[in-house]
Design a protein around this motif. Structure first.
Motif, PDB file in Angstrom:
ATOM      1  N   UNK A   9       5.097 -28.337  -0.435  1.00  0.00           N
ATOM      2  CA  UNK A   9       6.339 -28.855  -0.986  1.00  0.00           C
ATOM      3  C   UNK A   9       7.313 -27.694  -1.140  1.00  0.00           C
ATOM      4  N   UNK A  10       8.355 -27.707  -0.324  1.00  0.00           N
ATOM      5  CA  UNK A  10       9.289 -26.586  -0.298  1.00  0.00           C
ATOM      6  C   UNK A  10      10.019 -26.420  -1.630  1.00  0.00           C
ATOM      7  N   UNK A  11      10.379 -27.520  -2.272  1.00  0.00           N
ATOM      8  CA  UNK A  11      11.107 -27.450  -3.536  1.00  0.00           C
ATOM      9  C   UNK A  11      10.288 -26.781  -4.629  1.00  0.00           C
ATOM     10  N   UNK A  12       9.019 -27.172  -4.724  1.00  0.00           N
ATOM     11  CA  UNK A  12       8.140 -26.564  -5.734  1.00  0.00           C
ATOM     12  C   UNK A  12       7.932 -25.088  -5.441  1.00  0.00           C
ATOM     13  N   UNK A  13       7.794 -24.752  -4.156  1.00  0.00           N
ATOM     14  CA  UNK A  13       7.567 -23.358  -3.782  1.00  0.00           C
ATOM     15  C   UNK A  13       8.765 -22.493  -4.176  1.00  0.00           C
ATOM     16  N   UNK A  14       9.996 -22.990  -3.879  1.00  0.00           N
ATOM     17  CA  UNK A  14      11.205 -22.233  -4.230  1.00  0.00           C
ATOM     18  C   UNK A  14      11.319 -22.086  -5.741  1.00  0.00           C
ATOM     19  N   UNK A  15      10.991 -23.156  -6.475  1.00  0.00           N
ATOM     20  CA  UNK A  15      11.044 -23.093  -7.928  1.00  0.00           C
ATOM     21  C   UNK A  15      10.039 -22.084  -8.467  1.00  0.00           C
ATOM     22  N   UNK A  16       8.843 -22.045  -7.864  1.00  0.00           N
ATOM     23  CA  UNK A  16       7.824 -21.081  -8.293  1.00  0.00           C
ATOM     24  C   UNK A  16       8.284 -19.651  -8.031  1.00  0.00           C
ATOM     25  N   UNK A  17       8.914 -19.418  -6.859  1.00  0.00           N
ATOM     26  CA  UNK A  17       9.413 -18.072  -6.549  1.00  0.00           C
ATOM     27  C   UNK A  17      10.472 -17.643  -7.556  1.00  0.00           C
ATOM     28  N   UNK A  18      11.339 -18.576  -7.953  1.00  0.00           N
ATOM     29  CA  UNK A  18      12.378 -18.243  -8.926  1.00  0.00           C
ATOM     30  C   UNK A  18      11.795 -17.905 -10.302  1.00  0.00           C
ATOM     31  N   UNK A  19      10.728 -18.616 -10.655  1.00  0.00           N
ATOM     32  CA  UNK A  19      10.178 -18.441 -12.005  1.00  0.00           C
ATOM     33  C   UNK A  19       9.172 -17.303 -12.110  1.00  0.00           C
ATOM     34  N   UNK A  20       8.402 -17.047 -11.025  1.00  0.00           N
ATOM     35  CA  UNK A  20       7.345 -16.024 -11.140  1.00  0.00           C
ATOM     36  C   UNK A  20       7.426 -14.951 -10.059  1.00  0.00           C
ATOM     37  N   UNK A  21       8.363 -15.071  -9.112  1.00  0.00           N
ATOM     38  CA  UNK A  21       8.461 -14.083  -8.043  1.00  0.00           C
ATOM     39  C   UNK A  21       8.720 -12.684  -8.565  1.00  0.00           C
ATOM     40  N   UNK A  22       9.424 -12.591  -9.706  1.00  0.00           N
ATOM     41  CA  UNK A  22       9.724 -11.275 -10.275  1.00  0.00           C
ATOM     42  C   UNK A  22       8.451 -10.501 -10.641  1.00  0.00           C
ATOM     43  N   UNK A  23       7.364 -11.239 -10.949  1.00  0.00           N
ATOM     44  CA  UNK A  23       6.105 -10.576 -11.312  1.00  0.00           C
ATOM     45  C   UNK A  23       5.577  -9.779 -10.117  1.00  0.00           C
ATOM     46  N   UNK A  24       5.667 -10.364  -8.916  1.00  0.00           N
ATOM     47  CA  UNK A  24       5.213  -9.683  -7.700  1.00  0.00           C
ATOM     48  C   UNK A  24       6.057  -8.443  -7.426  1.00  0.00           C
ATOM     49  N   UNK A  25       7.361  -8.571  -7.647  1.00  0.00           N
ATOM     50  CA  UNK A  25       8.256  -7.425  -7.408  1.00  0.00           C
ATOM     51  C   UNK A  25       7.939  -6.292  -8.389  1.00  0.00           C
ATOM     52  N   UNK A  26       7.781  -6.646  -9.653  1.00  0.00           N
ATOM     53  CA  UNK A  26       7.462  -5.634 -10.673  1.00  0.00           C
ATOM     54  C   UNK A  26       6.118  -4.979 -10.363  1.00  0.00           C
ATOM     55  N   UNK A  27       5.146  -5.786  -9.910  1.00  0.00           N
ATOM     56  CA  UNK A  27       3.826  -5.240  -9.591  1.00  0.00           C
ATOM     57  C   UNK A  27       3.920  -4.263  -8.415  1.00  0.00           C
ATOM     58  N   UNK A  28       4.697  -4.620  -7.401  1.00  0.00           N
ATOM     59  CA  UNK A  28       4.866  -3.729  -6.261  1.00  0.00           C
ATOM     60  C   UNK A  28       5.507  -2.410  -6.680  1.00  0.00           C
ATOM     61  N   UNK A  29       6.547  -2.494  -7.498  1.00  0.00           N
ATOM     62  CA  UNK A  29       7.204  -1.267  -7.970  1.00  0.00           C
ATOM     63  C   UNK A  29       6.255  -0.428  -8.819  1.00  0.00           C
ATOM     64  N   UNK A  30       5.409  -1.101  -9.598  1.00  0.00           N
ATOM     65  CA  UNK A  30       4.425  -0.381 -10.411  1.00  0.00           C
ATOM     66  C   UNK A  30       3.445   0.370  -9.527  1.00  0.00           C
ATOM     67  N   UNK A  31       2.937  -0.315  -8.499  1.00  0.00           N
ATOM     68  CA  UNK A  31       2.019   0.345  -7.565  1.00  0.00           C
ATOM     69  C   UNK A  31       2.711   1.478  -6.818  1.00  0.00           C
ATOM     70  N   UNK A  32       3.951   1.230  -6.390  1.00  0.00           N
ATOM     71  CA  UNK A  32       4.684   2.206  -5.584  1.00  0.00           C
ATOM     72  C   UNK A  32       4.959   3.480  -6.369  1.00  0.00           C
ATOM     73  N   UNK A  33       5.366   3.330  -7.624  1.00  0.00           N
ATOM     74  CA  UNK A  33       5.760   4.502  -8.409  1.00  0.00           C
ATOM     75  C   UNK A  33       4.603   5.080  -9.237  1.00  0.00           C
ATOM     76  N   UNK A  34       3.410   4.650  -8.935  1.00  0.00           N
ATOM     77  CA  UNK A  34       2.237   5.279  -9.558  1.00  0.00           C
ATOM     78  C   UNK A  34       1.380   5.904  -8.463  1.00  0.00           C
ATOM     79  N   UNK A  35       0.685   5.067  -7.664  1.00  0.00           N
ATOM     80  CA  UNK A  35      -0.212   5.597  -6.639  1.00  0.00           C
ATOM     81  C   UNK A  35       0.456   6.480  -5.603  1.00  0.00           C
ATOM     82  N   UNK A  36       1.308   5.932  -4.727  1.00  0.00           N
ATOM     83  CA  UNK A  36       1.944   6.758  -3.685  1.00  0.00           C
ATOM     84  C   UNK A  36       2.765   7.921  -4.250  1.00  0.00           C
ATOM     85  N   UNK A  37       3.500   7.668  -5.320  1.00  0.00           N
ATOM     86  CA  UNK A  37       4.308   8.741  -5.896  1.00  0.00           C
ATOM     87  C   UNK A  37       3.416   9.838  -6.472  1.00  0.00           C
TER      88      UNK A  37
END
Length: 665
Positions: A9-37
């Motif tokens: 369901x595309x609508x539910x997927x877009x709504x989920x990205x809006x509500x929780x997608x930021x968690x994935x972005x924050x997690x990526x930045x956390x990994x990026x600025x800890x391990x590789x850095x």
């Protein structure tokens, strides 16, 4: 074309990205600025040195571990939060989407949001490794290992969060129960074992609750140790299986979950009694363990702890289920639980199963380990039977000695006290290695010296001497490989003596073997002060350290003949005086490390009935009969030895009063 297995369901997927997608972005930045850095900072340091033992998991380990146990939990809470409020649950489930499809879509959304940052970070690791040629840490094998294990534990935490969320209707309870679930296996095992060990004499609590249980069954510890050695296939299979189990049970429960159960602490009616009595059982065991152990294993305090714990557990469970402090007391349910609990504890404490009195038939025994503790057994289980200098347990195979051990074990069952003592044989561990496989392990805490007579045949045996004194088993060929022998005083500062001449080394070792052969068990079982020590060097890494015992008189004569005694031995000539206090004095022990010589003399002058001797013969006798600070029920007198050389440490030990009468007349 829509899949029959998964209706996207595309609508539910877009709504989920809006509500929780930021968690994935924050997690990526956390990994990026800890391990590789962190890796980049290390390799750009001026004094950078490659360490082959390093792992990608070592980079910002604390942040890495915390992220694994927060990001998936937060994602699971928010993705399935609609189940916990009635309005959103009614709306979502009114859509023309099957529950199975809805569940799978959100699971896949969560999985993608978790693994995408991990793969991107892996690519960054690879780019850094290629640019700086870091083949010691960023090979494809290293990176795939980091990616695979990270994803495994992320999915484990995420699916555990979703699984718990299906069975509760309150988001806060879901979060709390998720973390409790991670602790539950180790927690339950620990409190059950503690209670069983307190009620049944001989249960080897230290053996069963060792670091292996915590390391493998506690997810926090398991993730924290990633990169420190290989992860066993058993661990990988276990955690992978749990991911699948959580998914399958969660799916089945989700399809049957009633919408009106949102905002309920437990969302399935049948599961509420399980939760209630499970909480009561945990608090009952915890209460018994707390009050029982804090009051020296007295049965009355265990029973008191069980009653208090069960009541507290009842209140906590009812408050959670009813969501209010205004709870009634349902006597029937509590009484039923109390009856079942009483029967259970009666079975344990009365040893109806015969665990406490079990002594295996020696016909089925291959060998028996006996010693102070059971750590040696764990080293053997891990494939390291040699375990270096750890000589806490000895393996016996001689039939005569095994018969002595059997008699000792039966006496321990009959007479051993549960009170914990202090000393060499206060703790006695016995482990039977059975011919058909398997092991029976027991551990007893007994007052010191109570079983010395029973220990004498063991201490006098060949197996004991070869294990406790490796030099005793050296052959002439092995002796020829010894590079040097170092002898040093332990109580006063002297330069060590080195024996390096081949003939002298052979003489000394053969003499040492003779001394070990004729030593008496009564001397071994007494915790005498180590006046001097021996260190036999075969290679730089192969050392045989041991004590130069005061009863090795032939060694002493040999050292005197060679002109080495004054430098190698601790004798009365090293001390100005010995002051005998009328009783055991703990205060003088604690203050001896901080007082100057003048302050010490002033302290002793204020003590009544002290006796100071400068007679070298008496000082020597006191030195040879001094024991370490151990309490074993006997009366001791504290002795203060004052070194001749200023600045050397004042030595404080104890001599039994019964021996003092023979030493000082």
């Amino acid at each position: 074309m829509r899949s029959k297995l998964f209706s996207f369901n595309r609508g539910i997927f877009i709504q989920d990205l809006r509500s929780v997608g930021w968690i994935s972005i924050v997690y990526f930045l956390t990994l990026l600025f800890t391990g590789p850095l962190d890796l980049y900072n290390i390799i750009t340091e001026e004094n950078f040195i490659e360490e082959k033992s390093q792992s990608l998991f070592d980079l910002s380990r604390d942040i890495y571990t915390i992220a694994i146990f927060t990001v998936p939990v937060l994602l699971g809470l928010l993705l399935f939060r609609y189940m916990q409020t009635k309005l959103s649950a009614d709306y979502i489930h009114s859509l023309p989407i099957k529950r199975e499809s809805l569940y799978n879509q959100r699971i896949i959304t969560g999985v993608v949001l978790l693994i995408l940052p991990v793969f991107l970070t892996g690519i960054v690791f690879y780019v850094i490794g290629v640019n700086y040629k870091l083949m010691y840490i960023t090979t494809p094998a290293h990176i795939w290992s980091w990616i695979g294990l990270t994803i495994l534990f992320l999915l484990f935490v995420f699916m555990a969060t979703v699984f718990v969320g299906i069975f509760t209707g309150i988001t806060m309870v879901q979060g709390a129960l998720t973390y409790i679930l991670f602790l539950l296996p180790v927690g339950i095992t620990s409190i059950v074992a503690i209670n069983a060990a307190s009620l049944i004499k001989g249960i080897a609590l230290d053996y069963y609750l060792d670091g292996t249980l915590t390391r493998d069954a506690l997810p926090f510890a398991r993730v924290g140790l990633l990169g420190q050695g290989t992860v066993s296939p058993t661990v990988l299979i276990t955690y992978s299986s749990l991911v699948v189990i959580f998914y399958v049970i969660g799916l089945i429960a989700y399809k049957k979950r009633a919408i009106e159960m949102s905002s309920r602490a437990i969302s399935f009616q049948f599961f509420q009694p399980v939760f209630k009595y499970g909480v009561m059982a945990c608090f009952t065991l915890l209460g018994g363990a707390y009050f029982g152990l804090s009051q020296n294993n007295k049965l009355g305090w265990f029973l008191f702890g069980y009653v208090i714990g069960s009541i507290v557990g009842y209140v906590v469970a009812e408050v959670v289920l009813q969501k209010t402090w205004r709870i009634g007391f349902r006597w029937k349910g509590y009484v039923g639980f109390a009856v079942v609990a009483a029967l259970f504890f009666a079975i344990i404490s009365l040893d109806i199963l015969g665990i406490e009195k079990k002594v295996p038939d020696l016909k089925n025994v291959k060998k028996v380990y006996v010693g102070e503790d059971l750590y040696t057994l764990k080293a053997i289980d891990n494939g390291d039977e040699a375990i270096g200098d750890d000589r806490s347990m000895v393996a016996y195979t001689d039939p005569t000695i095994l018969k002595h051990i059997e008699q000792l074990h039966k006496k321990l069952i009959k007479e051993a006290s549960l009170q914990r003592g202090h000393g060499v044989f206060d703790t006695i561990g016995i482990a039977y290695e059975l011919k058909g496989g398997g092991r029976i392990v027991r551990l007893y805490n007994i007052p010191r010296h109570l079983f010395d007579e029973d220990m004498k045949p063991l201490v006098d045996s060949r197996e004991y001497k070869e294990k406790m004194y490796p030099v005793y088993a050296l052959s002439d060929k092995s002796i020829s490989t010894i590079r040097s022998i170092e002898i040093q005083s332990n109580l006063v500062e002297k330069r060590p003596v080195y024996i390096t001449e081949r003939t002298k080394i052979e003489e000394f070792v053969h003499l040492l073997q003779e001394e070990i052969q004729k030593q008496k068990a009564t001397d071994v079982l007494t915790d005498k002060v180590d006046l001097s020590s021996i260190n036999i060097s075969i290679t730089d890494r192969n050392q045989l350290p041991m004590t130069l015992e005061v009863y090795y008189k032939e060694i002493e004569k040999w050292l005197q003949k060679e002109g080495l005694a004054d430098q190698a031995l601790t004798t009365a000539t090293d001390f100005e005086s010995a002051t005998i206090l009328p009783k055991y004095d703990q205060d003088v022990r604690e203050s001896s490390y901080n007082m100057s010589r003048a302050e010490f003399n002033e302290y002793l002058a204020e003590q009544p009935k002290v006796k100071t001797t400068r007679d070298e013969k008496q000082i020597q006798k006191l030195l040879e009969n001094s024991e370490y600070d151990v309490y074993d029920g006997r009366d001791y007198q504290t002795i203060v030895f004052l070194p001749k050389k200023a600045g050397q440490t004042i030595q404080v030990y104890d001599v039994p009063k019964e021996s003092m009468k023979k030493l000082i007349k």
